[in-house]
Design an enzyme around this catalytic site. Structure first.
Site, mmCIF file in Angstrom:
data_model
loop_
_atom_site.group_PDB
_atom_site.id
_atom_site.type_symbol
_atom_site.label_atom_id
_atom_site.label_comp_id
_atom_site.label_asym_id
_atom_site.label_seq_id
_atom_site.Cartn_x
_atom_site.Cartn_y
_atom_site.Cartn_z
ATOM 1 N N SER A 248 -3.391 -31.635 -31.935
ATOM 2 C CA SER A 248 -3.639 -31.026 -33.236
ATOM 3 C C SER A 248 -3.955 -29.541 -33.061
ATOM 4 O O SER A 248 -4.468 -29.119 -32.040
ATOM 5 C CB SER A 248 -4.823 -31.759 -33.863
ATOM 6 O OG SER A 248 -5.594 -30.902 -34.651
ATOM 7 N N LYS A 249 -3.632 -28.756 -34.071
ATOM 8 C CA LYS A 249 -3.926 -27.326 -34.001
ATOM 9 C C LYS A 249 -5.324 -27.041 -34.552
ATOM 10 O O LYS A 249 -5.840 -25.945 -34.420
ATOM 11 C CB LYS A 249 -2.894 -26.536 -34.814
ATOM 12 C CG LYS A 249 -1.544 -26.418 -34.146
ATOM 13 C CD LYS A 249 -1.021 -24.996 -34.324
ATOM 14 C CE LYS A 249 0.317 -24.704 -33.699
ATOM 15 N NZ LYS A 249 0.735 -25.479 -32.582
ATOM 16 N N ARG A 250 -5.907 -28.042 -35.169
ATOM 17 C CA ARG A 250 -7.233 -27.827 -35.759
ATOM 18 C C ARG A 250 -8.260 -27.606 -34.670
ATOM 19 O O ARG A 250 -8.381 -28.402 -33.735
ATOM 20 C CB ARG A 250 -7.647 -29.044 -36.596
ATOM 21 C CG ARG A 250 -7.020 -29.080 -37.972
ATOM 22 C CD ARG A 250 -7.686 -30.134 -38.826
ATOM 23 N NE ARG A 250 -9.140 -30.000 -38.815
ATOM 24 C CZ ARG A 250 -9.977 -30.976 -38.543
ATOM 25 N NH1 ARG A 250 -9.527 -32.179 -38.264
ATOM 26 N NH2 ARG A 250 -11.275 -30.774 -38.555
ATOM 27 N N LYS A 251 -8.991 -26.514 -34.806
ATOM 28 C CA LYS A 251 -9.973 -26.151 -33.798
ATOM 29 C C LYS A 251 -10.960 -27.305 -33.556
ATOM 30 O O LYS A 251 -11.300 -27.630 -32.427
ATOM 31 C CB LYS A 251 -10.705 -24.892 -34.287
ATOM 32 C CG LYS A 251 -11.735 -24.370 -33.350
ATOM 33 C CD LYS A 251 -12.330 -23.088 -33.895
ATOM 34 C CE LYS A 251 -13.695 -22.874 -33.287
ATOM 35 N NZ LYS A 251 -14.442 -21.811 -33.929
#
Ligand code: GLU
Length: 493
Positions: A248-251
């Site tokens: 996922s790109k979510r931090k």
């Protein structure tokens, strides 16, 4: 294996504001290898991208690294403080005609790019400035026209290199852009600074994520232009999610700091990441400390295939570490996840933690799993009936009638009323209540303790799943236990 020169490795993060879980793999690989070989580990902060600068990013990065007890022998070195060094080498390359000034404006480059994309060509610099005559260059410089410095990439060559993990790799130079070495703000690009620094810092092995593999030929050309010997390259496979897809790109999903905030212990994270680096034959021995990992390090064991960010596995490893923590210490670690304004005393909180310890995967679990000790209960009264009306899937047993549940709770209430305050302990309660529970018989004529234990447990916890009713009752104490059972009775009436 590497006896000729001292092993020197570096971790070279760009301060983005958080440490990516994939980068923790790189740090750990660097650390394990350098310790195993009694080499040096260097920390270099690659902070040359002024556009991506974020306040406090470096401090936060250093703090996170410290949490893992990974020590560096040298550094941190900051690339932003070494601009003179990069510029000096860029000048040398200019003089030797291995690099050139590029005066192309942003607008021109953007237009070129759009046209290439429209023509289905791979976007690449068209080398417009590669052969400018001396006079034009001098005039432009005199007029202070903004410029970048680009490297000259030869046409029609093949660059080969050996990656310690992946073996022989080759790239055609025709596909390599005339890379910018110095940007118009005077800062070097990553590609230039990494080569200069790896050389000057005498790095023997450059380890980094696989996403950099296609950059390596550019770096090798620079080594050749500067007449330097390149390090050994190791590109660590990527980390994927459990379905084999990109992370996922979510931090919040990939930042090491988020894992720590959620109550994954640093030792457990190291253990988990260590297992994504090294293959362990003996599945029994998956709980490994940093020192264990150093001892067992061997390149033959390093995984070549992508690693999987398997949260279930991480949960399991973390739970194993949590089980080993002494209660006093675990209580301290859990405090940030518990209500701040509670009037429960320290001893009671320790008891709660002890009760939850075997079921905790991460420290933050304690917040939800033990919330019923701290607040008024709010649950659906159907949950009180055994078997729970909502599930109702026990053979031969339809919904336990309300009357039966009421009878059960009333019985528990009156028995508990007679227990002396001082003997209100889990063992004692079990002794008294179990024989009563055995008296409940289901429609098939079998003993059915659940008819007593289930409503009591739900009355005390309000939850479908929780620790056993006797342990909860002990912690709540007689008054609160009776109060909660009475409330359950009232709900059913
Ligand atoms: N600064 C690069 C990164 O953050 C380092 C790559 C390398 O180690 O060469 O990924």
């Amino acid at each position: 294996m590497f006896k000729n020169s001292k092993v020197r490795v570096r971790f070279a993060p760009s301060p983005t504001g958080f440490l990516h879980i994939g980068s923790l793999r790189t740090v750990l690989l660097d650390y394990l290898f350098s310790k195993k070989e009694k080499g040096d580990f260097i920390l270099r902060i690659e902070d040359t991208d002024q556009e991506r600068f974020t306040e406090g990013a470096i401090e936060s990065l250093l703090k996170t690294l410290k949490t893992f007890k990974i020590k560096f022998d040298e550094g941190p070195f900051y690339q932003s403080k070494r601009l003179d060094i990069y510029n000096k080498h860029a000048e040398q390359l200019l003089k030797e005609e291995k690099a050139y000034y590029c005066f192309c404006t942003k607008e021109r480059l953007e237009k070129m790019r759009e046209e290439q994309i429209a023509n289905k060509q791979a976007p690449m610099y068209d080398q417009h400035c590669r052969n400018l005559d001396k006079k034009t260059i001098e005039e432009n410089l005199k007029n202070k026209a903004p410029y970048t410095i680009r490297m000259k990439v030869p046409a029609g060559e093949t660059i080969k290199f050996h990656d310690l993990l992946h073996g022989e790799i080759e790239f055609k130079t025709d596909l390599i852009d005339d890379q910018i070495l110095i940007k118009s703000d005077g800062f070097p690009t990553y590609h230039f600074a990494v080569v200069i620094d790896d050389h000057l810092m005498k790095i023997s092995h450059a380890m980094r994520g696989e996403e950099w593999i296609s950059s390596t030929p550019k770096h090798l050309l620079l080594y050749k232009y500067l007449n330097w010997k390149p390090p050994i390259f190791i590109h660590l496979s990527l980390m994927l999610n459990k379905n084999g897809g990109k992370l996922s790109k979510r931090k919040g999903d990939v930042a090491v700091e988020s894992f720590l905030e959620n109550g994954y212990l640093p030792e457990a994270l190291i253990n988990f990441i260590g297992l994504t680096i090294l293959s362990v034959k003996d599945k029994e021995k998956e709980i490994l400390s940093l020192n264990d990992l150093i001892k067992m390090f061997n390149w033959n064991k390093v995984h070549k295939n992508p690693a999987i960010l398997d949260i279930d596995k991480l949960d399991w490893i973390n739970s194993q570490y949590i089980k080993q923590i002494p209660i006093k210490e675990l209580t301290k670690l859990c405090l940030p996840y518990l209500p701040k304004d509670s009037d429960l005393n320290e001893k009671t909180i320790e008891k709660i933690i002890k009760l939850e310890q075997p079921r905790m995967n991460k420290l933050s679990d304690i917040g939800e799993s033990s919330d019923f000790f701290f607040k008024e209960l709010d649950y659906n009264k159907d949950l009180l009936t055994w078997p729970p009306a909502l599930r109702g899937q026990r053979p031969g047993e339809k919904d336990a009638p309300k009357e039966k549940t009421l009878e059960s709770l009333n019985k528990t209430y009156s028995i508990l009323c007679d227990v002396k305050d001082g003997s209100f302990g889990a063992e004692k309660l079990k002794q008294i209540l179990m024989p009563e529970a055995e008296k409940f018989i289901n429609s098939e004529g079998k003993i059915d303790r659940g008819q007593l234990l289930w409503p009591m447990r739900v009355a005390l916890s309000g939850k479908e799943k929780s620790p056993g009713p006797f342990e909860i009752a002990e912690i709540l104490g007689k008054t609160e236990t009776l109060k909660r059972i009475q409330k359950a009775i009232n709900r059913l009436k």
